[in-house]
Scaffold this active site. Sequence first.
Site, PDB file in Angstrom:
ATOM      1  N   HIS A 199       8.555   1.146  -1.359  1.00  0.00           N
ATOM      2  CA  HIS A 199       7.497   2.292  -1.379  1.00  0.00           C
ATOM      3  C   HIS A 199       7.761   3.581  -1.527  1.00  0.00           C
ATOM      4  O   HIS A 199       7.230   4.794  -0.993  1.00  0.00           O
ATOM      5  CB  HIS A 199       6.632   2.131  -0.203  1.00  0.00           C
ATOM      6  CG  HIS A 199       5.992   0.557   0.283  1.00  0.00           C
ATOM      7  ND1 HIS A 199       5.017   0.411  -0.069  1.00  0.00           N
ATOM      8  CD2 HIS A 199       6.820  -0.300   0.877  1.00  0.00           C
ATOM      9  CE1 HIS A 199       4.719  -0.873   0.290  1.00  0.00           C
ATOM     10  NE2 HIS A 199       5.834  -1.312   0.767  1.00  0.00           N
ATOM     11  N   ASN A 218      -0.782  -3.121   2.943  1.00  0.00           N
ATOM     12  CA  ASN A 218      -0.807  -3.589   1.569  1.00  0.00           C
ATOM     13  C   ASN A 218      -2.138  -3.777   0.875  1.00  0.00           C
ATOM     14  O   ASN A 218      -3.103  -4.034   1.714  1.00  0.00           O
ATOM     15  CB  ASN A 218       0.019  -4.574   1.196  1.00  0.00           C
ATOM     16  CG  ASN A 218       1.725  -4.328   1.301  1.00  0.00           C
ATOM     17  OD1 ASN A 218       1.877  -2.952   1.339  1.00  0.00           O
ATOM     18  ND2 ASN A 218       2.302  -5.277   1.233  1.00  0.00           N
TER      19      ASN A 218
HETATM   20 FE1  HDE Z   1       7.115  -2.366   4.801  1.00  0.00          FE
HETATM   21  N1  HDE Z   1       8.994  -0.902   4.985  1.00  0.00           N
HETATM   22  N2  HDE Z   1       8.656  -3.740   5.744  1.00  0.00           N
HETATM   23  N3  HDE Z   1       5.967  -3.737   4.705  1.00  0.00           N
HETATM   24  N4  HDE Z   1       6.101  -0.932   4.052  1.00  0.00           N
HETATM   25  C1  HDE Z   1       8.785   0.310   4.571  1.00  0.00           C
HETATM   26  O1  HDE Z   1       9.386   2.190   5.777  1.00  0.00           O
HETATM   27  C2  HDE Z   1       9.704  -3.583   6.262  1.00  0.00           C
HETATM   28  C3  HDE Z   1       6.112  -5.301   4.948  1.00  0.00           C
HETATM   29  C4  HDE Z   1       4.835  -1.090   4.043  1.00  0.00           C
HETATM   30  O2  HDE Z   1       3.574   5.073   2.584  1.00  0.00           O
HETATM   31  C5  HDE Z   1       9.898   1.216   5.047  1.00  0.00           C
HETATM   32  O3  HDE Z   1       9.050   4.311   5.833  1.00  0.00           O
HETATM   33  C6  HDE Z   1      10.287  -4.517   6.633  1.00  0.00           C
HETATM   34  C7  HDE Z   1       4.850  -5.701   4.948  1.00  0.00           C
HETATM   35  C8  HDE Z   1       4.228   0.130   3.373  1.00  0.00           C
HETATM   36  O4  HDE Z   1       5.499   5.669   3.908  1.00  0.00           O
HETATM   37  C9  HDE Z   1      10.872  -0.053   5.687  1.00  0.00           C
HETATM   38  C10 HDE Z   1       9.395  -5.578   6.255  1.00  0.00           C
HETATM   39  C11 HDE Z   1       3.872  -4.580   4.735  1.00  0.00           C
HETATM   40  C12 HDE Z   1       5.386   0.891   3.210  1.00  0.00           C
HETATM   41  C13 HDE Z   1      10.218  -0.855   5.704  1.00  0.00           C
HETATM   42  C14 HDE Z   1       8.414  -4.940   5.816  1.00  0.00           C
HETATM   43  C15 HDE Z   1       4.621  -3.651   4.485  1.00  0.00           C
HETATM   44  C16 HDE Z   1       6.442   0.368   3.985  1.00  0.00           C
HETATM   45  C17 HDE Z   1      10.682   1.706   3.884  1.00  0.00           C
HETATM   46  C18 HDE Z   1       9.682  -7.012   6.992  1.00  0.00           C
HETATM   47  C19 HDE Z   1       2.359  -4.890   4.579  1.00  0.00           C
HETATM   48  C20 HDE Z   1       5.360   2.578   2.892  1.00  0.00           C
HETATM   49  C21 HDE Z   1      10.119   3.382   4.219  1.00  0.00           C
HETATM   50  C22 HDE Z   1       9.713  -7.113   8.204  1.00  0.00           C
HETATM   51  C23 HDE Z   1       1.536  -5.119   5.863  1.00  0.00           C
HETATM   52  C24 HDE Z   1       4.738   3.444   4.198  1.00  0.00           C
HETATM   53  C25 HDE Z   1       9.509   3.487   5.224  1.00  0.00           C
HETATM   54  C26 HDE Z   1       4.649   4.742   3.502  1.00  0.00           C
HETATM   55  C27 HDE Z   1       7.710   1.007   4.031  1.00  0.00           C
HETATM   56  C28 HDE Z   1      10.331  -2.400   6.050  1.00  0.00           C
HETATM   57  C29 HDE Z   1       7.076  -5.660   5.187  1.00  0.00           C
HETATM   58  C30 HDE Z   1       4.025  -2.306   4.155  1.00  0.00           C
HETATM   59  C31 HDE Z   1      12.200   0.037   5.294  1.00  0.00           C
HETATM   60  C32 HDE Z   1      11.661  -4.863   7.442  1.00  0.00           C
HETATM   61  C33 HDE Z   1       4.517  -6.993   5.444  1.00  0.00           C
HETATM   62  C34 HDE Z   1       2.811   0.454   2.939  1.00  0.00           C
HETATM   63  O5  HDE Z   1      10.910   0.515   7.090  1.00  0.00           O
END
Ligand code: HDE
Length: 704
Positions: free
Chosen positions: A92, A165
């Site tokens: 992202h 999302n």
């Molecule tokens: Fe994320 N995800 N994600 N994700 N995600 C990040 O956090 C992670 C998941 C989502 O505008 C990271 O700040 C894991 C689902 C958005 O700053 C990180 C898992 C959904 C954004 C991270 C998921 C998301 C992130 C990277 C599996 C929809 C951007 C930078 C367990 C519900 C937020 C940060 C923004 C960002 C980890 C799965 C949505 C690495 C471990 C499911 C919208 O922490």
Amino acid sequence: MSKNETTSGSGRRKREAGPSPHQDPQSAAGGELHQIAGGEHAALTTNQGVPLSDNQNSLRANPRGPTLLEDFILREKITHFDHERIPERIVHARATGAHGFFELTESLEAYTRARVLTEVGEKTPVFTRISTVAGGAGSVDTPRDVRGFAVKFYTKEGNWDLVGNNIPVFFIQDAIKFPDLIHAVKMEPDRGFPQAASAHDTFWDFISLTPESMHMVMWVMSDRTLPRSLRMIEGFGVHSFRLVNDAGESTFVKFHWRPKLGLQSTIWDETVKIAGADPDFHRRDMFEAIAAGAFPEWDLAVQLFTEEEADGFPFDHLDATKLIPEELVPLKIIGRMVLDRWPNNFFAETEQVAYCPSHVVPGIDFSNDPLLQGRLLSYHDTQLSRLGTPNFHQIPINAPKCPFGNQQRDGQMQMEQPVGRIAYEPNSLSEDSPRESPAGGFRSAAVAETGEKGRVRAESFADHYSQARQFYVSQTAHEQAHIASALVFELSRVEHLHVREAIVGHLRNIDEDLAQRVGAGLALGKMPKAPAAAAPVQDMAPSPALQIIGKMKDTLTGRAVGILIADGSDGAVIEKVRKAATDAGAAVKIVAPKVGGANLADGSLMAADGQLAGTPSVLFDAVALILSAEAAKTLSTEGAAIDFVRDAFGHLKAIAADKGGQALLEIAHVGQDAGVVGTSDEDAFIAAAKTRQWDREKSVRTLA
Ligand code: HDE
């Protein structure tokens, strides 16, 4: 050049006014203390407040000699510059952010004590960041990709981050698989490409070995991942959360954002060309909409259900690869979000904003979804690495807007200056230090947990195909063709035959017709065997709410119309079409071979908003061609003009053309259908412009 010859820089230039959608500039520029006597600007200083006499030349031993190490001004400036970047988000990274508010219209008092969801009429400030997932911060806005939809609510009871999302399900069921999923989709480590693209071997190899991803794959291959505008996407909290009321009772909830402008996507060929025409297509669209006062807006809706109801669903709601069809649990609209202010500074806000799904407020709690549970750890950890300090909550964009305080101390970039000798709790030495709030403070829902510990996947998570099938059969024929074609495109980029075959095998468990179409598109010859499904594939009732076409709004609001003109065009016709489109809500842009404009038939000069070569028709939802016969002839040797009309037709857009416009269509060998109308019939043009000419598609491309 000697020092005295310097002409540019800090001198006397006024700050650019520019079209700025900022309405609430928080920062009156610092430095007023350093007014130059008689000058109209604040003094330019070092970070220590020392006024600079010259910002154009470093300190030299002589005019052609070496630069001196003692030049602390040069060193400070360059060193700061060297450290301007912080680690971009691992996923992202590319995003658009905006400020706004959430207004509650329907109280959820019976279900939750969270005041943000019970105080009707209350406007809670928000900061929303919409992102792509796979590409780096400098990648284009329009790859085929999921869009992140993260909202930070600055509530009176602390910050609540709803980090969702634009697709209601996810690829995997357990957080432990996330690093592998992301490593597979990102550029391959040995070659450093492809950037922001899933069409490569490692992604599809991982997917072929991860049947739980099949439902999400259907969504990703649909046009949901090719949005026309960020203002035209849905958002989903994905996981089940809990709402907890005053009595401590909890109810499950799924959150949905519904765009006021309805859904609209582009089509693949168009998307690819938009990426070249305007890599910032979505960011610019949001910026311009906010600047024009056409504030992006979404409804917030919830699906509420009890544990007992959940037990009756034909799937496990704790499995993030499943959605709850609206037909099963209807959506209840409870409020709206309006984004009405562009950030003052992209880095300070959009880049430094730190969302964490663990940021909840009293009355909102987590479910046992194993994906969500992993996320509760990951986001805080990633902020520590990105922002470099546990004090990231003090950065203005992250700081709560309600009073907050505790006995946490020190750390890098500590901006607060706590007073007094107390840095612990409980204490009896301070009368006003922060204390616990037994009544209103956060309490986890008292949920009973039983069973054996182990690295296991619940049996109720075993069905990987039923909802993928439901999604596919719920689509219109046009959308199904796009899904099949997207799969053919992506798998055609995969070098390993066994990976292509494995995916087609999975598709056979979803829908045989889809599998056959993709198999034929790949010229597979022999169809691969379907892998054994871990649970029987159910035929769930089609859900029209899963379509895009069904959710497209009959409007031009939020859309754009391009009018191609050239020397000799008829000004009256241009004005007539412009008025009709503007009245219908569209933003209208004039495109001409030269940006200075065109000399119209009546001798007047009409300025252009865009030069033809740099303003292709992919940037518009519909086009009008208003040209003299002479101009049509001149444009016949102009590739950009031929592409303009061919692409408009190929991307299923309405075209209004006068006689000269028709001549250009003929020169470009563009066909005729109900979506190509004369400029005399504005109503027919506007009606056609509100939709796409779906039936035209079979005449312009071969779909799988
Ligand atoms: Fe994320 N995800 N994600 N994700 N995600 C990040 O956090 C992670 C998941 C989502 O505008 C990271 O700040 C894991 C689902 C958005 O700053 C990180 C898992 C959904 C954004 C991270 C998921 C998301 C992130 C990277 C599996 C929809 C951007 C930078 C367990 C519900 C937020 C940060 C923004 C960002 C980890 C799965 C949505 C690495 C471990 C499911 C919208 O922490």
